[in-house]
Design a protein around this motif. Structure first.
Motif, mmCIF file in Angstrom:
data_model
loop_
_atom_site.group_PDB
_atom_site.id
_atom_site.type_symbol
_atom_site.label_atom_id
_atom_site.label_comp_id
_atom_site.label_asym_id
_atom_site.label_seq_id
_atom_site.Cartn_x
_atom_site.Cartn_y
_atom_site.Cartn_z
ATOM 1 N N TYR A 249 0.840 -1.199 0.000
ATOM 2 C CA TYR A 249 0.000 0.000 0.000
ATOM 3 C C TYR A 249 0.870 1.240 0.000
ATOM 4 N N LYS A 250 0.362 2.282 -0.651
ATOM 5 C CA LYS A 250 1.021 3.592 -0.563
ATOM 6 C C LYS A 250 -0.008 4.659 -0.275
ATOM 7 N N TYR A 251 0.278 5.542 0.646
ATOM 8 C CA TYR A 251 -0.618 6.664 0.922
ATOM 9 C C TYR A 251 -0.129 7.883 0.143
ATOM 10 N N THR A 252 -0.940 8.356 -0.790
ATOM 11 C CA THR A 252 -0.568 9.518 -1.594
ATOM 12 C C THR A 252 -1.222 10.768 -1.024
ATOM 13 N N PHE A 259 -1.134 16.937 5.655
ATOM 14 C CA PHE A 259 -0.805 15.568 6.063
ATOM 15 C C PHE A 259 0.179 15.611 7.226
ATOM 16 N N SER A 280 -4.935 13.341 8.196
ATOM 17 C CA SER A 280 -5.180 14.040 6.942
ATOM 18 C C SER A 280 -6.231 15.107 7.214
ATOM 19 N N ILE A 285 -5.884 8.594 10.164
ATOM 20 C CA ILE A 285 -5.683 7.543 9.146
ATOM 21 C C ILE A 285 -5.183 6.301 9.897
ATOM 22 N N SER A 287 -4.197 2.037 9.951
ATOM 23 C CA SER A 287 -3.642 0.982 9.102
ATOM 24 C C SER A 287 -4.691 -0.102 8.845
ATOM 25 N N ASP A 304 4.475 11.284 -1.153
ATOM 26 C CA ASP A 304 4.283 9.917 -0.669
ATOM 27 C C ASP A 304 4.227 9.988 0.851
#
Ligand SMILES: [Zn+2]
Length: 391
Positions: A249-252, A259, A280, A285, A287, A304
């Motif tokens: 997973y990547k959080y953009t 952020f 955010s 946020i 996991s 990222d």
């Protein structure tokens, strides 16, 4: 291009110029090319390169093949910033490189890219392979050293020389890193992340890594390096054996989003499901994975936020190696909804339905990485390939 500037970095005076060092050894091959400071605030690679080049010369270390050290974003290095207008490690695509040829009055980062491009092109033209590219980085958060590679078998093999955790397939989540571009022409390319930007250990780790890489590439013999066993040990400190990881997973971070990572995360730290990771615009946020956190963002620039990674099994690594060697990937086009791209032999075009039905993992197994998504189609690009002419 001829710019040569002295800077103070890690309490050392170092000269920053496009070609930091160049050794021509007793044999024509191999050729090792190391890039430092493609992100201007990541100076450890530059200190390390000057140290290693100085050492080879001063101690007259017998050297086979060629070794080049190249400085990345020189303007940003002088200001100690990641980049000015554009991230120099996100603009290496065929379209962007084509623009360099047509462009005049290029913006600062494109000017840097053009100079680096010409040097790499000339090295590939005039020197003899195998070529090993090494891109030297550091991170904003504290970290143990790690390696990033595209998942080609030649990259994996080179990476197996180091007992440093290796992350496969980061290019699926990033646009236009230099190493992916170089990989497309079949060359071995490996990213080394040495540690936190401002820690002296990051320089030491990079020095150790460069020596190990020169030995692995067969430019230098172990016994010629005074501190070889110390270097080897210091990089094996965190891991007894080589381990490969995949990105789950990547959080953009979106434009204008506020952020904030929760304080104190270290790279590779275990995280639980439903653990609070970041905020955010003030909202939590959590996991969705029980896995490891990777590259949490603790600086202003960059979009990222964080990655989540997990270990790849030995079985998967072996199975994928065997399947690829047997060229089983050629059978993928027999599946409904999977077509060969007639314009590019390394690419499969997969319709959305099939892509959903066949997990991305299947394509990863055969050495493909998802990239461009156009309309309802996914393009999967094969990372293993023969060496071809650099364009
Ligand atoms: Zn970097």
């Amino acid at each position: 291009m001829s710019k040569q500037i002295e800077i103070q970095s890690f309490n050392e005076k170092i000269i920053v110029k496009r070609v930091i060092g160049n050794i021509s050894g007793t044999k024509e091959s191999p050729t090792v090319i190391a890039i430092g400071g493609i992100h201007g605030n990541e100076r450890a690679g530059l200190n390390a390169l000057s140290q290693v080049f100085n050492n080879i010369e001063k101690e007259n270390i017998p050297f086979k093949g060629n070794f080049y050290g190249i400085a990345g974003n020189i303007n940003a290095i002088l200001k100690n910033i990641r980049f000015k207008n554009v991230d120099l490690n996100r603009i290496w695509t065929k379209q962007e490189v084509q623009k360099l040829y047509n462009g005049y009055d290029l913006e600062v980062e494109y000017q840097e890219q053009y100079e680096i491009y010409i040097i790499i092109r000339d090295i590939l033209k005039w020197e003899k392979g195998p070529f090993y590219f090494i891109d030297l980085h550091t991170t904003s958060a504290d970290t143990q050293p790690f390696i990033t590679i595209s998942d080609s078998l030649n990259n994996r093999k080179f990476s197996s020389n180091f007992t440093i955790p290796t992350i496969l397939g980061i290019e699926e989540f990033l646009d236009g890193p230099l190493l992916t571009y170089i990989n497309e022409f079949g060359h071995i390319a490996l990213g080394f992340e040495a540690g936190q930007h401002d820690k002296k250990e990051s320089v030491d780790n990079t020095v150790a890594f460069l020596w190990l890489a020169l030995v692995a590439a067969k430019c230098v013999k172990k016994k010629e390096i005074k501190n070889y066993s110390f270097y080897k040990k210091s990089l094996s400190f965190f891991n007894e054996q080589q381990e490969f990881y995949k990105i789950d997973y990547k959080y953009t971070i979106k434009p204008l989003e506020r952020f904030k990572m929760v304080d104190g995360y270290k790279n590779f730290q275990e995280i639980d499901k439903n653990e609070l990771l970041a905020f955010s615009n003030g909202k939590e946020i959590y996991s969705s994975y029980k896995a490891k956190i990777f590259m949490p963002l603790y600086q202003q620039k960059g979009d990222d936020g964080f990655f989540i990674i997990s270990k790849i099994s030995k079985f998967w690594l072996k199975a994928s190696r065997i399947l690829r060697k047997l060229k089983f990937h050629n059978l993928l086009t027999l599946l409904p909804g999977v077509d060969a791209d007639l314009a590019n032999k390394h690419t499969l075009i997969v319709n959305q339905k099939t892509a959903k039905f066949l997990a991305t993992d299947i394509f990863h197994l055969f050495g493909y990485r998802k990239k461009i998504i156009e309309k309802d189609k996914f393009y999967f690009i094969k990372r293993d390939r023969k060496v071809s002419e650099f364009l």
